[in-house]
Design an enzyme around this catalytic site. Structure first.
Site, PDB file in Angstrom:
ATOM      1  CE  LYS A  56     -28.485 -59.199 132.396  1.00  0.00           C
ATOM      2  NZ  LYS A  56     -28.892 -58.571 133.661  1.00  0.00           N
ATOM      3  N   GLY A  57     -32.457 -60.817 126.996  1.00  0.00           N
ATOM      4  CA  GLY A  57     -33.901 -60.903 126.780  1.00  0.00           C
ATOM      5  C   GLY A  57     -34.422 -62.215 126.219  1.00  0.00           C
ATOM      6  CD  GLU A 111     -32.681 -59.861 119.796  1.00  0.00           C
ATOM      7  OE1 GLU A 111     -33.202 -60.086 120.893  1.00  0.00           O
ATOM      8  OE2 GLU A 111     -31.851 -58.951 119.612  1.00  0.00           O
ATOM      9  CG  ASP A 112     -35.937 -60.113 123.882  1.00  0.00           C
ATOM     10  OD1 ASP A 112     -34.986 -59.979 123.087  1.00  0.00           O
ATOM     11  OD2 ASP A 112     -36.115 -59.336 124.828  1.00  0.00           O
ATOM     12  CG  ASP A 115     -37.607 -50.930 120.069  1.00  0.00           C
ATOM     13  OD1 ASP A 115     -38.327 -50.278 119.316  1.00  0.00           O
ATOM     14  OD2 ASP A 115     -37.360 -50.546 121.224  1.00  0.00           O
ATOM     15  CE  LYS A 143     -41.935 -51.884 122.020  1.00  0.00           C
ATOM     16  NZ  LYS A 143     -41.273 -50.936 122.918  1.00  0.00           N
ATOM     17  CB  VAL A 165     -43.600 -55.438 126.051  1.00  0.00           C
ATOM     18  CG1 VAL A 165     -44.970 -55.162 125.461  1.00  0.00           C
ATOM     19  CG2 VAL A 165     -42.516 -55.265 125.010  1.00  0.00           C
ATOM     20  CG  ASP A 171     -34.977 -55.399 131.087  1.00  0.00           C
ATOM     21  OD1 ASP A 171     -35.009 -55.461 129.842  1.00  0.00           O
ATOM     22  OD2 ASP A 171     -34.244 -54.598 131.691  1.00  0.00           O
ATOM     23  NE  ARG A 177     -33.395 -59.202 132.267  1.00  0.00           N
ATOM     24  CZ  ARG A 177     -33.186 -58.499 131.152  1.00  0.00           C
ATOM     25  NH1 ARG A 177     -33.817 -58.813 130.043  1.00  0.00           N
ATOM     26  NH2 ARG A 177     -32.343 -57.496 131.147  1.00  0.00           N
TER      27      ARG A 177
HETATM   28  C1  PRP Z   1     -33.386 -55.533 123.718  1.00  0.00           C
HETATM   29  C2  PRP Z   1     -33.802 -56.787 122.978  1.00  0.00           C
HETATM   30  C3  PRP Z   1     -33.059 -56.695 121.691  1.00  0.00           C
HETATM   31  C4  PRP Z   1     -32.889 -55.190 121.481  1.00  0.00           C
HETATM   32  C5  PRP Z   1     -33.844 -54.723 120.430  1.00  0.00           C
HETATM   33  O1  PRP Z   1     -32.198 -55.777 124.386  1.00  0.00           O
HETATM   34  O2  PRP Z   1     -33.469 -57.950 123.694  1.00  0.00           O
HETATM   35  O3  PRP Z   1     -31.800 -57.338 121.754  1.00  0.00           O
HETATM   36  O4  PRP Z   1     -33.208 -54.551 122.715  1.00  0.00           O
HETATM   37  O5  PRP Z   1     -33.754 -53.336 120.248  1.00  0.00           O
HETATM   38  P1  PRP Z   1     -33.387 -52.676 118.860  1.00  0.00           P
HETATM   39  O6  PRP Z   1     -34.160 -53.375 117.783  1.00  0.00           O
HETATM   40  O7  PRP Z   1     -33.836 -51.245 119.039  1.00  0.00           O
HETATM   41  O8  PRP Z   1     -31.905 -52.745 118.668  1.00  0.00           O
HETATM   42  P2  PRP Z   1     -31.647 -54.824 125.551  1.00  0.00           P
HETATM   43  O9  PRP Z   1     -30.632 -53.880 124.974  1.00  0.00           O
HETATM   44  O10 PRP Z   1     -32.800 -54.200 126.280  1.00  0.00           O
HETATM   45  O11 PRP Z   1     -30.867 -55.816 126.482  1.00  0.00           O
HETATM   46  P3  PRP Z   1     -31.426 -57.096 127.287  1.00  0.00           P
HETATM   47  O12 PRP Z   1     -31.891 -58.105 126.261  1.00  0.00           O
HETATM   48  O13 PRP Z   1     -30.230 -57.547 128.032  1.00  0.00           O
HETATM   49  O14 PRP Z   1     -32.550 -56.637 128.163  1.00  0.00           O
END
Ligand code: PRP
Length: 190
Positions: A56-57, A111-112, A115, A143, A165, A171, A177
């Site tokens: 969703k991000g 992508e938001d 990580d 990050k 964040v 979220d 969000r």
């Molecule tokens: C978050 C973000 C990325 C992912 C990054 O999504 O939107 O898609 O984590 O993390 P990574 O680099 O460690 O794989 P999340 O799984 O929190 O779902 P959301 O976007 O629905 O909140």
């Protein structure tokens, strides 16, 4: 009923405090403009660009970025989930696929946040197998200290420290969000 703040953001019921500002709304807007200009320039001769938002991000970043591009573009979405916290196994599962056939299309994944890199790495491999004309990634945040899988991010907004964040699509337990800025929360105090 929650009070609606001056920027139209209703504070989250039950949240103890407003997240501290890490990146202001103004700085986000400036960066989105900058990224949109670079992308519009780079893809000026490409014909249609397909933006793939990762739910969703990325929904707010994609909405703003897509409206600032000056080139022909279309929008589609994918949804993924990670097993556990995603840091150890890196196992990613596709839960919603594109509606679009991307063969021979120019594709930009939006992508938001990157990580560990597991999600974007999985996604780029999955999409590359469908033989697009080109495939790149645009991420608002990264990050650096958390990187487990190196992925080339062609368009990056900000490198940020390893803090939790929220806001602008991101979220904590599905809250925050719609906050208009990127804020920091301490999960221990939530
Ligand atoms: C978050 C973000 C990325 C992912 C990054 O999504 O939107 O898609 O984590 O993390 P990574 O680099 O460690 O794989 P999340 O799984 O929190 O779902 P959301 O976007 O629905 O909140």
């Amino acid at each position: 009923m929650d009070r609606v703040g001056e920027r139209g953001y209703a504070p989250v019921q039950g949240a103890h405090m407003e997240p501290k500002v890490l990146i202001s709304e103004r700085d986000i807007t400036g960066k989105v403009d900058e990224l949109a200009l670079r992308i519009s320039t780079d893809y000026a001769d490409a014909g249609d660009l397909l933006l793939v938002g990762v739910l969703k991000g990325a929904f707010i970043f994609l909405a703003d970025l897509s409206r600032r591009l000056t080139i022909p573009r279309r929008v589609d979405f994918m949804a993924l989930s990670t097993y556990g916290d995603g840091t150890t196994t890196g196992a990613v599962r596709l839960i919603m696929d594109l509606r679009t056939d991307i063969r021979d299309k120019h594709v930009l994944v939006v992508e938001d946040i990157v990580d560990t890199g597991h999600t974007i790495s999985y996604l780029l491999k999955n999409l590359a197998a469908r033989e697009p004309a080109s495939l790149r990634c645009c991420a608002l945040l990264r990050k650096r200290e958390r990187t487990r899988v190196e992925v080339d991010i062609a368009y990056l907004g900000f490198d940020i420290p390893d803090v939790w964040v929220v806001g602008y699509g991101l979220d904590w337990a599905d809250r925050y969000r719609t906050l208009p800025y990127i804020g920091v929360v301490d999960p221990a105090s939530q």
